[in-house]
Design a protein around this motif. Sequence first.
Motif, PDB file in Angstrom:
ATOM      1  N   PRO A 285       0.799  -1.229   0.000  1.00  0.00           N
ATOM      2  CA  PRO A 285       0.000   0.000   0.000  1.00  0.00           C
ATOM      3  C   PRO A 285       0.829   1.275   0.000  1.00  0.00           C
ATOM      4  N   GLU A 286       1.993   1.263   0.659  1.00  0.00           N
ATOM      5  CA  GLU A 286       2.829   2.463   0.668  1.00  0.00           C
ATOM      6  C   GLU A 286       3.307   2.809  -0.742  1.00  0.00           C
ATOM      7  N   GLU A 287       3.678   1.805  -1.513  1.00  0.00           N
ATOM      8  CA  GLU A 287       4.139   2.047  -2.876  1.00  0.00           C
ATOM      9  C   GLU A 287       3.003   2.539  -3.762  1.00  0.00           C
ATOM     10  N   LEU A 288       1.818   1.966  -3.580  1.00  0.00           N
ATOM     11  CA  LEU A 288       0.659   2.413  -4.361  1.00  0.00           C
ATOM     12  C   LEU A 288       0.309   3.843  -3.996  1.00  0.00           C
ATOM     13  N   ALA A 289       0.354   4.171  -2.712  1.00  0.00           N
ATOM     14  CA  ALA A 289       0.050   5.536  -2.272  1.00  0.00           C
ATOM     15  C   ALA A 289       0.986   6.536  -2.926  1.00  0.00           C
ATOM     16  N   ALA A 290       2.280   6.220  -2.959  1.00  0.00           N
ATOM     17  CA  ALA A 290       3.256   7.120  -3.560  1.00  0.00           C
ATOM     18  C   ALA A 290       3.029   7.259  -5.056  1.00  0.00           C
ATOM     19  N   ALA A 291       2.704   6.151  -5.722  1.00  0.00           N
ATOM     20  CA  ALA A 291       2.481   6.189  -7.165  1.00  0.00           C
ATOM     21  C   ALA A 291       1.250   7.018  -7.523  1.00  0.00           C
ATOM     22  N   LEU A 292       0.190   6.888  -6.735  1.00  0.00           N
ATOM     23  CA  LEU A 292      -1.029   7.654  -7.009  1.00  0.00           C
ATOM     24  C   LEU A 292      -0.806   9.141  -6.761  1.00  0.00           C
ATOM     25  N   SER A 293      -0.083   9.458  -5.696  1.00  0.00           N
ATOM     26  CA  SER A 293       0.158  10.864  -5.365  1.00  0.00           C
ATOM     27  C   SER A 293       0.986  11.569  -6.429  1.00  0.00           C
ATOM     28  N   ALA A 294       1.735  10.801  -7.221  1.00  0.00           N
ATOM     29  CA  ALA A 294       2.603  11.387  -8.238  1.00  0.00           C
ATOM     30  C   ALA A 294       1.868  11.673  -9.548  1.00  0.00           C
ATOM     31  N   ILE A 295       0.604  11.283  -9.653  1.00  0.00           N
ATOM     32  CA  ILE A 295      -0.141  11.452 -10.895  1.00  0.00           C
ATOM     33  C   ILE A 295      -0.825  12.823 -10.915  1.00  0.00           C
ATOM     34  N   PRO A 296      -0.517  13.678 -11.894  1.00  0.00           N
ATOM     35  CA  PRO A 296      -1.250  14.943 -12.016  1.00  0.00           C
ATOM     36  C   PRO A 296      -2.737  14.646 -12.238  1.00  0.00           C
ATOM     37  N   GLY A 297      -3.571  15.368 -11.544  1.00  0.00           N
ATOM     38  CA  GLY A 297      -5.009  15.120 -11.637  1.00  0.00           C
ATOM     39  C   GLY A 297      -5.559  14.371 -10.445  1.00  0.00           C
ATOM     40  N   VAL A 298      -4.699  13.608  -9.764  1.00  0.00           N
ATOM     41  CA  VAL A 298      -5.120  12.950  -8.521  1.00  0.00           C
ATOM     42  C   VAL A 298      -5.001  13.959  -7.387  1.00  0.00           C
ATOM     43  N   VAL A 299      -6.124  14.263  -6.775  1.00  0.00           N
ATOM     44  CA  VAL A 299      -6.129  15.203  -5.658  1.00  0.00           C
ATOM     45  C   VAL A 299      -5.721  14.494  -4.371  1.00  0.00           C
ATOM     46  N   GLU A 300      -6.292  13.314  -4.140  1.00  0.00           N
ATOM     47  CA  GLU A 300      -5.977  12.525  -2.946  1.00  0.00           C
ATOM     48  C   GLU A 300      -6.484  11.107  -3.166  1.00  0.00           C
ATOM     49  N   HIS A 301      -5.912  10.171  -2.419  1.00  0.00           N
ATOM     50  CA  HIS A 301      -6.346   8.774  -2.495  1.00  0.00           C
ATOM     51  C   HIS A 301      -6.807   8.317  -1.115  1.00  0.00           C
ATOM     52  N   GLY A 302      -7.516   7.187  -1.097  1.00  0.00           N
ATOM     53  CA  GLY A 302      -8.114   6.706   0.141  1.00  0.00           C
ATOM     54  C   GLY A 302      -7.254   5.806   0.980  1.00  0.00           C
ATOM     55  N   LEU A 303      -5.951   5.728   0.692  1.00  0.00           N
ATOM     56  CA  LEU A 303      -5.032   4.998   1.562  1.00  0.00           C
ATOM     57  C   LEU A 303      -4.566   5.935   2.672  1.00  0.00           C
ATOM     58  N   PHE A 304      -4.992   5.661   3.891  1.00  0.00           N
ATOM     59  CA  PHE A 304      -4.595   6.460   5.057  1.00  0.00           C
ATOM     60  C   PHE A 304      -3.521   5.659   5.787  1.00  0.00           C
ATOM     61  N   ILE A 305      -2.281   6.085   5.632  1.00  0.00           N
ATOM     62  CA  ILE A 305      -1.144   5.345   6.169  1.00  0.00           C
ATOM     63  C   ILE A 305      -0.387   6.237   7.146  1.00  0.00           C
ATOM     64  N   GLY A 306      -0.181   5.736   8.357  1.00  0.00           N
ATOM     65  CA  GLY A 306       0.553   6.497   9.353  1.00  0.00           C
ATOM     66  C   GLY A 306      -0.246   7.613  10.008  1.00  0.00           C
ATOM     67  N   LEU A 307      -1.549   7.586   9.865  1.00  0.00           N
ATOM     68  CA  LEU A 307      -2.396   8.636  10.447  1.00  0.00           C
ATOM     69  C   LEU A 307      -3.137   8.166  11.696  1.00  0.00           C
ATOM     70  N   ALA A 308      -3.580   6.923  11.708  1.00  0.00           N
ATOM     71  CA  ALA A 308      -4.369   6.420  12.842  1.00  0.00           C
ATOM     72  C   ALA A 308      -3.463   6.025  14.000  1.00  0.00           C
ATOM     73  N   ASP A 309      -3.795   6.471  15.191  1.00  0.00           N
ATOM     74  CA  ASP A 309      -3.062   6.111  16.407  1.00  0.00           C
ATOM     75  C   ASP A 309      -3.725   4.963  17.165  1.00  0.00           C
ATOM     76  N   LEU A 310      -5.028   4.841  16.986  1.00  0.00           N
ATOM     77  CA  LEU A 310      -5.797   3.860  17.752  1.00  0.00           C
ATOM     78  C   LEU A 310      -7.041   3.491  16.960  1.00  0.00           C
ATOM     79  N   ALA A 311      -7.370   2.207  16.944  1.00  0.00           N
ATOM     80  CA  ALA A 311      -8.634   1.745  16.363  1.00  0.00           C
ATOM     81  C   ALA A 311      -9.446   1.084  17.456  1.00  0.00           C
ATOM     82  N   LEU A 312     -10.702   1.461  17.562  1.00  0.00           N
ATOM     83  CA  LEU A 312     -11.634   0.852  18.506  1.00  0.00           C
ATOM     84  C   LEU A 312     -12.602   0.012  17.685  1.00  0.00           C
ATOM     85  N   ILE A 313     -12.447  -1.302  17.800  1.00  0.00           N
ATOM     86  CA  ILE A 313     -13.164  -2.245  16.947  1.00  0.00           C
ATOM     87  C   ILE A 313     -14.169  -3.022  17.792  1.00  0.00           C
TER      88      ILE A 313
END
Length: 243
Positions: A192-220
């Motif tokens: 997913p990290e590689e896909l996130a970087a590849a998508l972010s490098a495409i002109p026209g892509v504003v943002e992607h739905g891979l949230f990596i390194g943002l969540a500190d805690l999940a309550l499941i």
Amino acid sequence: MTTEDFKRAAAEAALAHVQPGMKLGLGTGSTAALFVELLGARVAEGLHVVGVPTSESTRELAERFGVPLTTLKEEPELDLTVDGADEVDPELRLIKGGGAALLREKIVAFASKRMIVIADAKKVVPTLGAFPLPIEVVPFGKEATRRAVERAAAELGLSGKVELRRAEDACPIVTDSGHSILDGHFGRIDRPEELAAALSAIPGVVEHGLFIGLADLALIAGADGVTAIEAKPAGTEARRRTA
């Protein structure tokens, strides 16, 4: 218990992390909506907080339940964001954007000291990708952007269609920021990290739905109660405990 009961249990568990005076990011989606409802009840009892909504639908919901609101212009640094997810993996990497709010959700999460994810147990997966990956793009040149996304995915060994998201009336979905949504039906995303970087490098892509390194805690929440999955440093597994 139903899935709705589990979602409410996760939202209730998140309330224990809210302290008076906090500046909160308010997520979008069915589980986040329950958190906003419960937060409104606490505000009615005297809790003093202020929230930044991640979508117009969340803003309307917060106003209905009496949660005071602000903006990132007025409060550019937040204490805590509480939001849902479409998928959560064991390392607290997420897929988000099923509600077409991924850009604002990521901006708000990035502006927060902490992010708590609330979800039912069905959202926990061993590997991301069963849920189509949302990709927010500018309308101009969106077909060229779509093809570029397909090529970037193929270079990482991912196949599957990349489709423009449409509403029930077949019209393209338009986000609160005036963008379009592409959904990548990639299946298993092993890197997913590689896909996130590849998508972010495409002109026209504003943002992607891979949230990596943002969540500190999940309550499941599931049949055995609410489990907390805490983020750990890179290279180590997230730690689970009973919430």
